[in-house]
Write an enzyme that holds these catalytic residues in place. Structure first.
Site, PDB file in Angstrom:
ATOM      1  N   HIS A   1       0.813  -1.216   0.000  1.00  0.00           N
ATOM      2  CA  HIS A   1       0.000   0.000   0.000  1.00  0.00           C
ATOM      3  C   HIS A   1       0.843   1.261   0.000  1.00  0.00           C
ATOM      4  CE1 HIS A   1      -2.520  -2.996   2.313  1.00  0.00           C
ATOM      5  NE2 HIS A   1      -3.269  -2.727   1.260  1.00  0.00           N
TER       6      HIS A   1
ATOM      7  N   HIS B   1       0.893   4.823   1.674  1.00  0.00           N
ATOM      8  CA  HIS B   1       0.338   5.424   2.887  1.00  0.00           C
ATOM      9  C   HIS B   1       0.457   6.943   2.824  1.00  0.00           C
ATOM     10  CE1 HIS B   1      -0.379   1.824   5.535  1.00  0.00           C
ATOM     11  NE2 HIS B   1       0.173   1.282   4.462  1.00  0.00           N
TER      12      HIS B   1
ATOM     13  N   HIS C   1      -3.710   4.369   4.878  1.00  0.00           N
ATOM     14  CA  HIS C   1      -3.610   4.308   3.417  1.00  0.00           C
ATOM     15  C   HIS C   1      -3.894   5.681   2.822  1.00  0.00           C
ATOM     16  CE1 HIS C   1      -4.720  -0.262   3.313  1.00  0.00           C
ATOM     17  NE2 HIS C   1      -3.639  -0.016   4.033  1.00  0.00           N
TER      18      HIS C   1
ATOM     19  N   HIS D   1     -11.805   0.898   1.475  1.00  0.00           N
ATOM     20  CA  HIS D   1     -10.692   0.040   1.082  1.00  0.00           C
ATOM     21  C   HIS D   1     -11.206  -1.011   0.105  1.00  0.00           C
ATOM     22  CE1 HIS D   1      -7.004  -2.239   1.325  1.00  0.00           C
ATOM     23  NE2 HIS D   1      -7.712  -3.330   1.603  1.00  0.00           N
TER      24      HIS D   1
ATOM     25  N   HIS E   1      -9.129   2.718  -2.001  1.00  0.00           N
ATOM     26  CA  HIS E   1      -8.229   3.820  -1.662  1.00  0.00           C
ATOM     27  C   HIS E   1      -7.271   4.044  -2.822  1.00  0.00           C
ATOM     28  CE1 HIS E   1      -8.500   2.458   2.842  1.00  0.00           C
ATOM     29  NE2 HIS E   1      -9.544   3.184   2.490  1.00  0.00           N
TER      30      HIS E   1
ATOM     31  N   ASP F   1      -4.372   1.715  -2.389  1.00  0.00           N
ATOM     32  CA  ASP F   1      -4.528   0.262  -2.464  1.00  0.00           C
ATOM     33  C   ASP F   1      -3.835  -0.250  -3.728  1.00  0.00           C
ATOM     34  OD1 ASP F   1      -6.083   0.245  -0.152  1.00  0.00           O
ATOM     35  OD2 ASP F   1      -7.979   0.227  -1.252  1.00  0.00           O
TER      36      ASP F   1
ATOM     37  N   HIS G   1       3.371  -5.269   3.804  1.00  0.00           N
ATOM     38  CA  HIS G   1       2.795  -5.870   5.010  1.00  0.00           C
ATOM     39  C   HIS G   1       3.114  -7.365   5.099  1.00  0.00           C
ATOM     40  CE1 HIS G   1       0.222  -2.406   6.167  1.00  0.00           C
ATOM     41  NE2 HIS G   1       0.193  -2.179   4.859  1.00  0.00           N
TER      42      HIS G   1
ATOM     43  N   ARG H   1       3.769  -4.041   9.456  1.00  0.00           N
ATOM     44  CA  ARG H   1       4.508  -3.434   8.349  1.00  0.00           C
ATOM     45  C   ARG H   1       5.939  -3.963   8.359  1.00  0.00           C
ATOM     46  NH1 ARG H   1       1.686   2.579   8.687  1.00  0.00           N
ATOM     47  NH2 ARG H   1      -0.409   1.736   9.007  1.00  0.00           N
TER      48      ARG H   1
END
Length: 172
Positions: free
Chosen positions: A70, A72, A88, A96, A105, A108, A146, A163
């Site tokens: 993702h 952020h 995000h 999401h 998002h 995403d 992630h 993360r």
């Protein structure tokens, strides 16, 4: 072949060859492991008209596993656990979801799939993000890998877990 035809053919080949190069800005993110992890890699972004080509290689992943990926909201990897990047990137306030399908998002991205050696190699196009201008500009934002796969349903995170690696997307 006449010299004129040869010259025209060479010019056409030269023009066609140029289409493989970015027509706009480019950026790069150098992923570094968060505390206690070994995930690292490089991601490249190239604006090609309305599309951003995203490609890279990330190593140190769990072999054969999927990992959430993702953009952020904050370009800040100072916390050691990646949490300083915030949530995000979501300038449009969407739910999401899956990249490129319905509502999602801006940050995403498609999940990464590691091979048997724990390396993910990927290349995809995004119409959700931009480089250098507009509300969906990702330059200066955080990029996170992630531990777990994204379920594309759990709000607002996709239940992708801790993360493992963090980077700031920087314009070339």
């Amino acid at each position: 072949m006449t010299p004129r035809f040869t010259l025209l053919a060479l010019a056409a080949l030269a023009i066609a060859g140029c289409s493989a190069y970015p027509s706009g800005p480019s950026a790069r993110a150098a992923l570094e492991p968060t505390r206690g992890n070994a995930v690292a890699g490089t991601v490249r972004f190239a604006q090609m008209g309305d599309v951003v080509q995203v490609s890279g290689q990330i190593s140190g992943l769990k072999p054969g596993a999927e990992h959430g990926f993702h953009i952020h909201e904050k370009g800040d990897c100072s916390s050691g656990d990646g949490l300083s990047t915030g949530g995000h990137f979501n300038p449009a306030g969407q739910a999401h979801g899956r990249h490129g399908e319905g509502m999602h998002h801006t940050g995403d991205l498609p999940s990464l799939k590691a091979d048997a050696k724990g390396v993910a190699r990927f290349s995809f196009d995004s119409r959700s993000i931009r480089l250098g201008s507009g509300s969906t500009d990702v330059v200066g934002r955080g990029l996170i890998v992630h531990r777990d796969p994204d379920d594309y349903a759990t709000q607002p995170t996709g239940n992708a877990g801790p993360r493992l690696a963090c980077a700031v997307i920087q314009r070339d």
